[in-house]
Design a protein around this motif. Structure first.
Motif, PDB file in Angstrom:
ATOM      1  N   GLY A   1      10.988   8.251   0.518  1.00 43.57           N
ATOM      2  CA  GLY A   1      10.637   7.481  -0.675  1.00 43.57           C
ATOM      3  C   GLY A   1      11.310   6.119  -0.586  1.00 43.57           C
ATOM      4  O   GLY A   1      12.247   5.936   0.201  1.00 43.57           O
ATOM      5  N   ALA A   2      10.840   5.178  -1.372  1.00 44.70           N
ATOM      6  CA  ALA A   2      11.463   3.838  -1.386  1.00 44.70           C
ATOM      7  C   ALA A   2      11.805   3.471  -2.821  1.00 44.70           C
ATOM      8  O   ALA A   2      11.099   3.851  -3.753  1.00 44.70           O
ATOM      9  N   GLY A   3      12.897   2.744  -2.988  1.00 49.86           N
ATOM     10  CA  GLY A   3      13.310   2.365  -4.340  1.00 49.86           C
ATOM     11  C   GLY A   3      13.920   3.527  -5.096  1.00 49.86           C
ATOM     12  O   GLY A   3      13.942   3.554  -6.321  1.00 49.86           O
ATOM     13  N   VAL A   4      14.447   4.497  -4.348  1.00 51.68           N
ATOM     14  CA  VAL A   4      15.007   5.693  -4.974  1.00 51.68           C
ATOM     15  C   VAL A   4      16.408   5.420  -5.512  1.00 51.68           C
ATOM     16  O   VAL A   4      16.817   5.949  -6.534  1.00 51.68           O
ATOM     17  N   GLU A   5      17.147   4.557  -4.805  1.00 56.81           N
ATOM     18  CA  GLU A   5      18.520   4.264  -5.221  1.00 56.81           C
ATOM     19  C   GLU A   5      18.588   2.892  -5.880  1.00 56.81           C
ATOM     20  O   GLU A   5      17.798   2.001  -5.529  1.00 56.81           O
ATOM     21  N   ALA A   6      19.565   2.738  -6.771  1.00 49.80           N
ATOM     22  CA  ALA A   6      19.746   1.438  -7.422  1.00 49.80           C
ATOM     23  C   ALA A   6      19.985   0.371  -6.367  1.00 49.80           C
ATOM     24  O   ALA A   6      20.742   0.575  -5.423  1.00 49.80           O
TER      25      ALA A   6
END
Ligand SMILES: Cc1cc2nc3c(=O)[nH]c(=O)nc-3n(C[C@H](O)[C@H](O)[C@H](O)COP(=O)(O)OP(=O)(O)OC[C@H]3O[C@@H](n4cnc5c(N)ncnc54)[C@H](O)[C@@H]3O)c2cc1C
Length: 529
Positions: free
Chosen positions: A359-364
């Motif tokens: 996935g992408a953009g999962v972490e701040a």
């Protein structure tokens, strides 16, 4: 008056409070600044992407070093909730390498070699796969295989093998090298934090009181002894006294801050803030160590990744699957594939860690991709040489401390990260995974020479949220605590959390905090042992 006050109910603090209260004759109060862990997202593994960015964490800006070219307004988050990091983290269960703890022992932390600390890893662990010299099944903390592994994570692990890494079924066996799937802090598909595993069963005890929303402002000291604490709850300042010990478990940012606010630290710096000096301990707040990471983000050519679950109907389906069977995408912590590799600078053991997320953009702070379907590879140097500090900005407990992590200040770290990132891209170029990738999104620029990689690392690196070392254990003059975690020069006061680590372990740091909680509690219960 109580026997023990535990300050901070995080990964280590919950262990300490629970173990001390096993003695029905000992009264224990745990003071935690954050709320209770009632939020249902906490307990759902996939909820990590929400809990690690929301109201359950505190943001700490840090001061960049001269010449810094990384992201604007850099900061780190630390947990502020019962269970601490164990409640909000990505649940990856890793202990580092045996040599990390042998290094502790050689640096003056006698009694903390790998053979010394292994029993305290075993004591906390309930593994659902392994039961051998490195693992146990009888502890309170669930350590499980993933209930759902995304097909893309499997392909990435195959790509690692294509690149030449051996499959490693157990990163915690003592041999870290290779690729595989992380075990996670979960039991039966639910997060197994220390608040759940230790504190919840202990809360029925009448000798344990847990007070949330209680922010400790200062340790009360008299004649070289910790007598109690001053804390604030719902706008009211209160005093609580202890006749045996005050135990700081407030983490690597706040434990040194509390010591300094209480007059324990470098006398000159305390005097600058008008704080009365109770103990001149110049090591307080020094030796801040943290991992740095670079996130490589790719756009996929099909809607294959977890990103599709951002759409409501997929989300509902995954929710139903979880409710009915406790498996499926909602039971995943998303950080599924892992690998450890040796750069040419490695000195005989793996020094680069890879975490693959489908996935992408999962972490701040990590980008999503324009097409909406991406994957992320986090690259981390596991034994950085750059060292920083935590200092007071003010004698006001409400002011956040001055954090100088000095990420990448040692050129060795930049070289090491540059090589590790290049190898990460080499893995991503293997056919098993490459055929699903439309284009690389981060890095956006072409990287050809080692200098290109160095520049990219300096631009893109961010802290890995693993601060340790700011109340270092040892026996030299700059050590803050002794081998039983007693603050040097003050009676009745210990620090039991990741701030006592002489150096980082070569992986994520939650298992280390739980081990420190167990061993620290052992030393309190067997005073002098
Ligand atoms: C978002 C995130 C993701 C992570 N992912 C992973 C992972 O997947 N795997 C892994 O191994 N590690 C991970 N980590 C790191 C790991 O969780 C931490 O290293 C570990 O929790 C540190 O434990 P600790 O007991 O030292 O401190 P903490 O767990 O941070 O506990 C400190 C506690 O003290 C409380 N406190 C602070 N000041 C005060 C005060 N003045 N008064 C009262 N209470 C106070 C805080 O609210 C907190 O609950 C992650 C960390 C974060 C933040």
């Amino acid at each position: 008056m109580v026997n023990y006050i535990v300050v901070g109910g995080g990964s280590a603090g919950c262990v300490v409070a629970a173990r001390l209260s096993e003695n029905p004759d000992a009264s224990v109060v745990l003071l935690e600044e954050g709320p209770s862990d009632w939020n249902p997202y906490i307990h759902l593994p996939v909820g990590f992407y929400k809990t690690s960015q929301g109201a359950l964490v505190e943001h700490y800006p840090w001061q960049p070093p001269p010449g810094y070219i990384g992201p604007a307004n850099p900061g780190m988050v630390q947990a502020r909730v019962l269970g601490g990091g164990a409640t909000v983290n990505a649940m990856v269960y890793l202990r580092g390498q045996p040599a990390d703890y042998d290094q502790w022992s050689h640096s003056g932390a006698t009694g903390w070699s790998y053979q010394d600390v292994l029993p305290f890893f075993l004591k906390h662990e309930a593994n659902d796969r392994f039961n051998n010299v490195s693992h146990s099944v009888a502890g309170p903390v669930g350590v499980s295989d993933q209930r759902h592994t995304h097909p893309l994570a499997r392909l990435w692990v195959q790509a690692c093998q294509e690149a030449g890494l051996a499959f490693n079924p157990d990163f915690n066996s003592g041999t870290q090298d290779g690729c595989g799937f992380y075990q996670i802090n979960a039991r039966k598909g639910r997060r197994s934090s220390t608040a759940v595993a230790y504190l919840k069963p202990a809360r029925a005890r009448t000798n344990l009181e847990v007070i949330t929303h209680a922010r400790v402002l200062q340790i009360i000291l008299s004649n070289g002894r910790a007598m109690g604490v001053k804390y604030e709850r719902r706008g009211k300042v209160q005093h609580l006294m202890a006749d045996r010990e005050v135990i700081l478990c407030a983490g690597a940012i706040n434990s040194p801050k509390l010591l300094m606010l209480s007059g324990i630290g470098a006398s000159e710096a305390l005097a600058e803030h008008g704080i009365e000096v109770h103990c001149d301990l110049p090591g307080v707040g020094q030796n801040l160590q943290d991992h740095v990471e670079v996130s490589l983000v790719s756009e996929l050519n099909t809607p294959l990744s977890y990103d599709k679950y951002k759409k409501l109907h997929h989300k509902l389906y995954a929710g139903l699957q979880y409710l009915l069977f406790r498996n499926g995408p909602a039971s995943s912590n998303i950080v599924e594939g892992g690998a450890f590799w040796r750069t040419s600078l490695a000195e005989g053991r793996a020094d680069a860690q890879y975490c693959f997320m489908a996935g992408a953009g999962v972490e701040a702070g990590v980008d999503s991709v324009p097409g909406g379907n991406g994957c992320t590879l986090n690259v981390c140097q596991t034994r950085p040489r750059s060292v920083g500090s935590v200092a007071l900005r003010s004698a006001d407990p409400g002011i956040k401390p001055l954090i100088r992590p000095n990420y990448l200040q040692d050129p060795y770290d930049v070289d090491c990260m540059a090589e590790a990132v290049e190898y990460g891209r080499h893995i991503m170029a293997q056919s098993a995974i490459a055929r699903h990738i439309r284009r690389e999104f981060v890095p956006a620029q072409a990287l050809r020479s080692r200098d290109d990689y160095r520049t990219f690392v300096r631009q893109a690196a961010h802290g890995a949220l693993h601060p340790v070392g700011t109340c270092r254990m040892g026996e030299d003059d700059s050590a803050v605590v002794d081998q039983q975690l007693r603050v040097r020069g003050i009676d009745g006061l210990r620090v039991i959390d990741n701030s006592i680590a002489p150096n980082l372990c070569s992986s994520n740091t939650n298992a280390m905090a739980i081990m420190i909680g167990e061993k620290g509690a052992y030393h309190v219960l067997h005073a002098g042992a």
